[in-house]
Design an enzyme around this catalytic site. Structure first.
Site, PDB file in Angstrom:
ATOM      1  CG  HIS A  70      -1.548  -1.399   1.565  1.00  0.00           C
ATOM      2  ND1 HIS A  70      -1.124  -2.125   2.336  1.00  0.00           N
ATOM      3  CD2 HIS A  70      -2.712  -1.862   0.888  1.00  0.00           C
ATOM      4  CE1 HIS A  70      -1.995  -3.105   2.381  1.00  0.00           C
ATOM      5  NE2 HIS A  70      -2.870  -3.102   1.202  1.00  0.00           N
TER       6      HIS A  70
HETATM    7  S1  FES Z   1       1.516  -0.344   3.517  1.00  0.00           S
HETATM    8 FE1  FES Z   1       0.258  -1.660   3.778  1.00  0.00          FE
HETATM    9  S2  FES Z   1       1.144  -3.510   4.457  1.00  0.00           S
HETATM   10 FE2  FES Z   1       2.669  -2.055   3.957  1.00  0.00          FE
END
Ligand code: FES
Length: 106
Positions: A70
């Site tokens: 993410h």
């Molecule tokens: S930003 Fe979501 S697991 Fe690393």
């Protein structure tokens, strides 16, 4: 404790010796690798490459750790630069002698 030769930070490319600013090590006792950055002042910083958001394994490069899941980013000392992660990475104490650095994993 994990021992890493300081020579790991040197690489020969096109017959020239170049300095790497990081190495990645894996200990069989740990599920995630450990990324070690070498700073301009020749200090060493070690962090567990487990994202503190949802646990994805981080990538390392361009002077940061970044998460493929993410997009969180962490600086070489493991501090959050960019969310969604809110917590810093787990980091490890490092000691050194002339030839080696030692990562104190427990
Ligand atoms: S930003 Fe979501 S697991 Fe690393």
């Amino acid at each position: 404790m994990l021992r890493v030769s300081k020579g790991e930070f040197q690489q020969v490319k096109d017959e020239k010796q170049i300095e790497r600013d990081f190495v990645v090590i894996q200990s069989h006792s740990m599920r995630y690798p450990i990324g070690i950055f070498k700073t301009q002042n020749s200090d060493y910083l070690a962090s567990l490459m487990q994202c503190t958001h949802r646990g994805c394994e981080l990538n390392i490069g361009g002077g940061i750790f970044n998460c493929p899941c993410h997009g969180s980013e962490f600086d070489p000392s493991g501090r959050v630069l960019e969310g969604p992660a809110e917590e810093n990475l787990k980091s490890f104490e490092i000691t050194a002698d002339n030839e080696n650095i030692y990562v104190h994993v427990s």
